[in-house]
Each structure stands twice: as structure tokens, then as C-alpha cells.
Write a protein that holds these residues in place. Structure first.
Motif, PDB file in Angstrom:
ATOM      1  N   CYS A   1       0.819  -1.221   0.000  1.00 13.45           N
ATOM      2  CA  CYS A   1       0.000   0.000   0.000  1.00 13.45           C
ATOM      3  C   CYS A   1       0.849   1.266   0.000  1.00 13.45           C
ATOM      4  O   CYS A   1       0.357   2.335  -0.360  1.00 13.45           O
ATOM      5  CB  CYS A   1      -0.972   0.005   1.175  1.00 13.45           C
TER       6      CYS A   1
ATOM      7  N   TRP B   1     -11.386   2.508  -2.523  1.00 16.07           N
ATOM      8  CA  TRP B   1     -11.467   2.534  -1.056  1.00 16.07           C
ATOM      9  C   TRP B   1     -12.796   1.968  -0.586  1.00 16.07           C
ATOM     10  O   TRP B   1     -12.850   1.247   0.411  1.00 16.07           O
ATOM     11  CB  TRP B   1     -11.283   3.950  -0.507  1.00 16.07           C
ATOM     12  N   GLU B   2     -13.873   2.287  -1.284  1.00 19.79           N
ATOM     13  CA  GLU B   2     -15.189   1.765  -0.905  1.00 19.79           C
ATOM     14  C   GLU B   2     -15.217   0.242  -0.991  1.00 19.79           C
ATOM     15  O   GLU B   2     -15.788  -0.416  -0.128  1.00 19.79           O
ATOM     16  CB  GLU B   2     -16.297   2.378  -1.769  1.00 19.79           C
TER      17      GLU B   2
ATOM     18  N   ASP C   1      -8.508   2.611   5.414  1.00 18.39           N
ATOM     19  CA  ASP C   1      -7.785   3.741   4.821  1.00 18.39           C
ATOM     20  C   ASP C   1      -6.799   4.345   5.823  1.00 18.39           C
ATOM     21  O   ASP C   1      -5.692   4.738   5.449  1.00 18.39           O
ATOM     22  CB  ASP C   1      -8.747   4.797   4.292  1.00 18.39           C
TER      23      ASP C   1
ATOM     24  N   MET D   1      -5.122   5.511  -4.886  1.00 16.66           N
ATOM     25  CA  MET D   1      -6.381   4.755  -4.863  1.00 16.66           C
ATOM     26  C   MET D   1      -7.568   5.681  -5.129  1.00 16.66           C
ATOM     27  O   MET D   1      -7.635   6.783  -4.591  1.00 16.66           O
ATOM     28  CB  MET D   1      -6.545   4.077  -3.502  1.00 16.66           C
TER      29      MET D   1
ATOM     30  N   ALA E   1      -1.566   3.372  -2.164  1.00 24.07           N
ATOM     31  CA  ALA E   1      -2.606   3.990  -1.320  1.00 24.07           C
ATOM     32  C   ALA E   1      -2.930   5.425  -1.702  1.00 24.07           C
ATOM     33  O   ALA E   1      -4.094   5.818  -1.723  1.00 24.07           O
ATOM     34  CB  ALA E   1      -2.213   3.914   0.150  1.00 24.07           C
TER      35      ALA E   1
ATOM     36  N   LYS F   1     -13.361  -1.091   1.979  1.00 22.34           N
ATOM     37  CA  LYS F   1     -14.165  -0.916   3.199  1.00 22.34           C
ATOM     38  C   LYS F   1     -15.271  -1.965   3.273  1.00 22.34           C
ATOM     39  O   LYS F   1     -15.581  -2.471   4.355  1.00 22.34           O
ATOM     40  CB  LYS F   1     -14.750   0.492   3.253  1.00 22.34           C
TER      41      LYS F   1
END
Length: 188
Positions: A26, A38-39, A74, A33, A30, A42
């Protein structure tokens, strides 16, 4: 993706292993992203937390993060990025990790206070640090119901049209009152 995490859990892989696999590399990806990416991460994390806490799927993700003790994905990625950057700069690893951990908890606490969901849980657990560092107890189906107010409570079941009335089963109050004195267990 969600099915893969379910398989991992069935074979008793702890959430830290799954998180490590999810966040592998990451430090590189990251900050690039997308919001949609990210969703998706999650959602994957949410399925893990639902299983750990034995919560109803109607429980807010923020409350699940707190109850399971797993920081939002995150924030974990950002923590790893900071640690990696500090390592490249030659800073002390132990101090850097401790500082990153404190920053993560501070950001998590700010997010917990600013979000509108999970109010009942927030009333019971206002400070993340105290919950994470407790020396007793595990969450299970019954504890999770009490800490989230999502479960076999008449008012909750009525809200989802599973019961005709929100009336309490035990004391015939008009509504199942969320006050702890009302929901405490009495000896017979």
C-alpha cells in the motif's frame, strides 16, 4: 472479493493476516487509490468485522470498527505509508511506529466524533482508546446487540416491520426504552 475473505475466516485466519494481505504494497498504491477502490476495501473489511462481532448487518461500519478493534482500512494504509516513508528517511522504527499508531488513533477518534451514525455505541464508548485498551471482555452476539441497539429489541424489530408493536416484551412500556436501567437483566 467478499467471498474470498469469508473463506479466509472459515479457516481461522486472524483479521491481521487478512489486513496484511489486503494492504500489501500500500506504500505504493494507497495515495493513488480511487474513491471507488477505497469503498470496495471498506466493504471487504466490513464483512470481516460483521463476523468478528456477530453483529446485524444494519450496524454502522464505524461502530463495527470500534467493537472489533480494527481501525478503518484507509487509516491503516496511511499509517503504513508514514512508517515506510520514515524508514526510507532513516528514522527510528520503534519511535516512528509508536507515533504513527498515536496519529492513527487520533484520526480515528476524530472520525468517530464527527460521524452521525452509531450514536448508541458512541454514547457507551465515547473514547476509542479506553475501549481498545480494556483488560477484560470479548464481543459476542449478545454484547454486540447491547452495544449497538441492533438486535432482538422490540423497537428495533418494529422499525424493520418484524413486529407489529414496539412495546417492550417484559414490562409493557409503550416502547422498548434504550436506557440501561430498562434493559438490565433481573434475577428471578
Amino acid at each position: 472479493v467478499l467471498g474470498v475473505f469469508g473463506v479466509f475466516l472459515r479457516f481461522s485466519h486472524p483479521p491481521t493476516v487478512i489486513t496484511s494481505q489486503t494492504l500489501y504494497g500500500c506504500q505504493v498504491w494507497a495515495d493513488k487509490m480511487t474513491l471507488g477502490g477505497w469503498e470496495n476495501l471498506k466493504k471487504s473489511q466490513r464483512s470481516i468485522m460483521l463476523r468478528i462481532t456477530s453483529a446485524y448487518r444494519t450496524v454502522a461500519s464505524d461502530a463495527l470498527n470500534i467493537l472489533s478493534g480494527i481501525p478503518p482500512i484507509d487509516l491503516q494504509a496511511m499509517e503504513r505509508m508514514q512508517n515506510h516513508k520514515a524508514g526510507k528517511e532513516g528514522r527510528n522504527k520503534t519511535e516512528t511506529r509508536e507515533l504513527s499508531k498515536r496519529k492513527l488513533q487520533a484520526k480515528w477518534q476524530d472520525r468517530w466524533h464527527s460521524k452521525g451514525k452509531g450514536q448508541w455505541t458512541k454514547t457507551i464508548i465515547p473514547e476509542i482508546h479506553n475501549w481498545l485498551n480494556r483488560k477484560h471482555g470479548e464481543v459476542n452476539y449478545h454484547i454486540t446487540q447491547s452495544l449497538t441497539r441492533h438486535g432482538c429489541f422490540a423497537d428495533n424489530l418494529h422499525k424493520f416491520k418484524k413486529l407489529k408493536s414496539p412495546k417492550c416484551w417484559f414490562c409493557d412500556e409503550k416502547e422498548d426504552n434504550p436506557h440501561p436501567k430498562h434493559t438490565q437483566h433481573k434475577r428471578r
